[in-house]
Design a protein around this motif. Structure first.
Motif, PDB file in Angstrom:
ATOM      1  N   HIS A 143       0.840  -1.202   0.000  1.00  0.00           N
ATOM      2  CA  HIS A 143       0.000   0.000   0.000  1.00  0.00           C
ATOM      3  C   HIS A 143       0.876   1.254   0.000  1.00  0.00           C
ATOM      4  O   HIS A 143       0.642   2.189  -0.773  1.00  0.00           O
ATOM      5  CB  HIS A 143      -0.934   0.001   1.213  1.00  0.00           C
ATOM      6  N   ILE A 144       1.870   1.261   0.864  1.00  0.00           N
ATOM      7  CA  ILE A 144       2.780   2.404   0.961  1.00  0.00           C
ATOM      8  C   ILE A 144       3.472   2.650  -0.382  1.00  0.00           C
ATOM      9  O   ILE A 144       3.577   3.790  -0.850  1.00  0.00           O
ATOM     10  CB  ILE A 144       3.849   2.172   2.055  1.00  0.00           C
ATOM     11  N   GLN A 145       3.928   1.564  -1.007  1.00  0.00           N
ATOM     12  CA  GLN A 145       4.652   1.686  -2.275  1.00  0.00           C
ATOM     13  C   GLN A 145       3.755   2.260  -3.368  1.00  0.00           C
ATOM     14  O   GLN A 145       4.166   3.154  -4.123  1.00  0.00           O
ATOM     15  CB  GLN A 145       5.196   0.316  -2.694  1.00  0.00           C
ATOM     16  N   LYS A 146       2.513   1.758  -3.450  1.00  0.00           N
ATOM     17  CA  LYS A 146       1.566   2.267  -4.455  1.00  0.00           C
ATOM     18  C   LYS A 146       1.288   3.752  -4.231  1.00  0.00           C
ATOM     19  O   LYS A 146       1.221   4.540  -5.181  1.00  0.00           O
ATOM     20  CB  LYS A 146       0.254   1.471  -4.398  1.00  0.00           C
ATOM     21  N   CYS A 147       1.110   4.119  -2.982  1.00  0.00           N
ATOM     22  CA  CYS A 147       0.814   5.519  -2.669  1.00  0.00           C
ATOM     23  C   CYS A 147       2.010   6.420  -2.924  1.00  0.00           C
ATOM     24  O   CYS A 147       1.847   7.572  -3.341  1.00  0.00           O
ATOM     25  CB  CYS A 147       0.332   5.642  -1.222  1.00  0.00           C
ATOM     26  N   GLN A 148       3.217   5.891  -2.709  1.00  0.00           N
ATOM     27  CA  GLN A 148       4.427   6.669  -2.985  1.00  0.00           C
ATOM     28  C   GLN A 148       4.531   6.981  -4.473  1.00  0.00           C
ATOM     29  O   GLN A 148       4.882   8.104  -4.869  1.00  0.00           O
ATOM     30  CB  GLN A 148       5.664   5.909  -2.514  1.00  0.00           C
ATOM     31  N   ILE A 149       4.209   5.998  -5.305  1.00  0.00           N
ATOM     32  CA  ILE A 149       4.235   6.196  -6.759  1.00  0.00           C
ATOM     33  C   ILE A 149       3.212   7.257  -7.160  1.00  0.00           C
ATOM     34  O   ILE A 149       3.498   8.163  -7.957  1.00  0.00           O
ATOM     35  CB  ILE A 149       3.982   4.861  -7.491  1.00  0.00           C
ATOM     36  N   LYS A 150       2.012   7.157  -6.583  1.00  0.00           N
ATOM     37  CA  LYS A 150       0.968   8.145  -6.881  1.00  0.00           C
ATOM     38  C   LYS A 150       1.374   9.537  -6.410  1.00  0.00           C
ATOM     39  O   LYS A 150       1.106  10.538  -7.077  1.00  0.00           O
ATOM     40  CB  LYS A 150      -0.348   7.720  -6.216  1.00  0.00           C
ATOM     41  N   LEU A 151       2.021   9.587  -5.254  1.00  0.00           N
ATOM     42  CA  LEU A 151       2.455  10.866  -4.708  1.00  0.00           C
ATOM     43  C   LEU A 151       3.443  11.560  -5.645  1.00  0.00           C
ATOM     44  O   LEU A 151       3.354  12.775  -5.862  1.00  0.00           O
ATOM     45  CB  LEU A 151       3.090  10.652  -3.327  1.00  0.00           C
ATOM     46  N   GLU A 152       4.364  10.789  -6.202  1.00  0.00           N
ATOM     47  CA  GLU A 152       5.343  11.380  -7.128  1.00  0.00           C
ATOM     48  C   GLU A 152       4.650  11.930  -8.373  1.00  0.00           C
ATOM     49  O   GLU A 152       5.027  12.996  -8.889  1.00  0.00           O
ATOM     50  CB  GLU A 152       6.408  10.342  -7.514  1.00  0.00           C
ATOM     51  N   VAL A 153       3.645  11.224  -8.861  1.00  0.00           N
ATOM     52  CA  VAL A 153       2.889  11.702 -10.028  1.00  0.00           C
ATOM     53  C   VAL A 153       2.155  12.992  -9.686  1.00  0.00           C
ATOM     54  O   VAL A 153       2.138  13.953 -10.479  1.00  0.00           O
ATOM     55  CB  VAL A 153       1.898  10.624 -10.522  1.00  0.00           C
ATOM     56  N   LEU A 154       1.527  13.039  -8.505  1.00  0.00           N
ATOM     57  CA  LEU A 154       0.799  14.241  -8.084  1.00  0.00           C
ATOM     58  C   LEU A 154       1.735  15.442  -7.965  1.00  0.00           C
ATOM     59  O   LEU A 154       1.384  16.557  -8.359  1.00  0.00           O
ATOM     60  CB  LEU A 154       0.097  13.988  -6.747  1.00  0.00           C
ATOM     61  N   LYS A 155       2.927  15.212  -7.432  1.00  0.00           N
ATOM     62  CA  LYS A 155       3.896  16.308  -7.296  1.00  0.00           C
ATOM     63  C   LYS A 155       4.337  16.812  -8.674  1.00  0.00           C
ATOM     64  O   LYS A 155       4.516  18.019  -8.877  1.00  0.00           O
ATOM     65  CB  LYS A 155       5.105  15.854  -6.477  1.00  0.00           C
ATOM     66  N   GLU A 156       4.501  15.890  -9.605  1.00  0.00           N
ATOM     67  CA  GLU A 156       4.853  16.286 -10.981  1.00  0.00           C
ATOM     68  C   GLU A 156       3.713  17.088 -11.602  1.00  0.00           C
ATOM     69  O   GLU A 156       3.943  18.104 -12.274  1.00  0.00           O
ATOM     70  CB  GLU A 156       5.161  15.044 -11.817  1.00  0.00           C
ATOM     71  N   GLN A 157       2.486  16.631 -11.371  1.00  0.00           N
ATOM     72  CA  GLN A 157       1.315  17.362 -11.851  1.00  0.00           C
ATOM     73  C   GLN A 157       1.285  18.782 -11.297  1.00  0.00           C
ATOM     74  O   GLN A 157       0.959  19.739 -12.005  1.00  0.00           O
ATOM     75  CB  GLN A 157       0.028  16.649 -11.413  1.00  0.00           C
ATOM     76  N   GLN A 158       1.625  18.915 -10.018  1.00  0.00           N
ATOM     77  CA  GLN A 158       1.604  20.230  -9.374  1.00  0.00           C
ATOM     78  C   GLN A 158       2.608  21.177 -10.031  1.00  0.00           C
ATOM     79  O   GLN A 158       2.300  22.348 -10.286  1.00  0.00           O
ATOM     80  CB  GLN A 158       1.907  20.088  -7.882  1.00  0.00           C
ATOM     81  N   VAL A 159       3.792  20.649 -10.319  1.00  0.00           N
ATOM     82  CA  VAL A 159       4.803  21.466 -10.996  1.00  0.00           C
ATOM     83  C   VAL A 159       4.310  21.870 -12.388  1.00  0.00           C
ATOM     84  O   VAL A 159       4.408  23.037 -12.788  1.00  0.00           O
ATOM     85  CB  VAL A 159       6.148  20.703 -11.096  1.00  0.00           C
ATOM     86  N   ASP A 160       3.764  20.903 -13.114  1.00  0.00           N
ATOM     87  CA  ASP A 160       3.305  21.185 -14.481  1.00  0.00           C
ATOM     88  C   ASP A 160       2.149  22.179 -14.494  1.00  0.00           C
ATOM     89  O   ASP A 160       2.138  23.121 -15.306  1.00  0.00           O
ATOM     90  CB  ASP A 160       2.882  19.884 -15.173  1.00  0.00           C
ATOM     91  N   LEU A 161       1.182  21.988 -13.615  1.00  0.00           N
ATOM     92  CA  LEU A 161       0.029  22.891 -13.579  1.00  0.00           C
ATOM     93  C   LEU A 161       0.453  24.283 -13.131  1.00  0.00           C
ATOM     94  O   LEU A 161      -0.014  25.291 -13.685  1.00  0.00           O
ATOM     95  CB  LEU A 161      -1.061  22.326 -12.660  1.00  0.00           C
ATOM     96  N   SER A 162       1.329  24.351 -12.143  1.00  0.00           N
ATOM     97  CA  SER A 162       1.831  25.650 -11.687  1.00  0.00           C
ATOM     98  C   SER A 162       2.522  26.387 -12.833  1.00  0.00           C
ATOM     99  O   SER A 162       2.299  27.588 -13.054  1.00  0.00           O
ATOM    100  CB  SER A 162       2.807  25.469 -10.522  1.00  0.00           C
TER     101      SER A 162
END
Length: 200
Positions: A143-162
């Motif tokens: 669970h932790i590993q899956k969420c870590q992968i999702k977290l990295e994608v969300l952070k990338e999204q934040q940079v791109d959207l910003s």
């Protein structure tokens, strides 16, 4: 500091402040001056944060149907408040750039700046709560590993959207793009356009 750097700081502050008590009925204590854009950004993210938790609560399979209906009504009001505030933020941008003359080749964007900022606020919330999942002590490693992968994608999204929002604002300021704001026309909230309401 760019607009989105400021916005992301304010969003994170609102989310942190909410989680000090972590309760949907916590009164807001907006630290910014009433007429400032920071005030609206903080309020926007606070509304989003409360609604995030209301959406969690209403999904309880054992919730009392009467409580669920009351929560649904509250979520509807929250959505209306959120939409009203997005329009308020767009009014800020419209006033900020009111003296800019669009270039002859200026193009229209697919969404107004404030609706993009709305998505940025939601992204900040997703990152906060995905980080909570990564930090859980009671969860399985998978669970932790899956969420870590999702977290990295969300952070990338934040940079791109910003980046995209800041580029859009630069384009509007330079006259390369222009903004139009269409006021909401939600029909289900209006007793004059919702047939369930006006036929009664």
């Amino acid at each position: 500091m760019s607009f989105t750097e400021k916005a992301n700081l304010v969003f994170n502050q609102a989310i942190r402040d909410y989680h000090l008590k972590d309760h949907v009925d916590t009164p807001i204590a907006n630290p910014y001056e009433r007429e400032s854009i920071e005030y609206d950004l903080y309020l926007k993210c606070w509304i989003d944060t409360v609604q995030w938790h209301l959406e969690d609560i209403i999904r309880d399979p054992h919730i009392d149907p009467t409580d669920a209906l009351a929560l649904k009504r509250r979520i509807d009001r929250s959505n209306q408040d959120r939409t009203d505030l997005v329009e308020e933020i767009d009014s800020y941008f419209r006033k900020l750039y009111e003296d800019v003359k669009p270039l002859p080749e200026a193009r229209l964007n697919t969404e107004s700046p404030a609706w993009a900022v709305d998505r940025l606020s939601i992204l900040a919330l997703k990152i906060w709560h995905m980080q909570e999942q990564v930090d859980r002590q009671d969860a399985e490693p998978e669970h932790i590993q899956k969420c870590q992968i999702k977290l990295e994608v969300l952070k990338e999204q934040q940079v791109d959207l910003s980046t995209a929002i800041d580029q859009l604002l630069d384009d509007i300021e330079a006259g390369r793009k222009y903004m139009k704001v269409y006021r909401q026309m939600k029909m289900y909230n209006d007793p004059a356009t919702n047939p369930i309401l006006y036929k009664k």
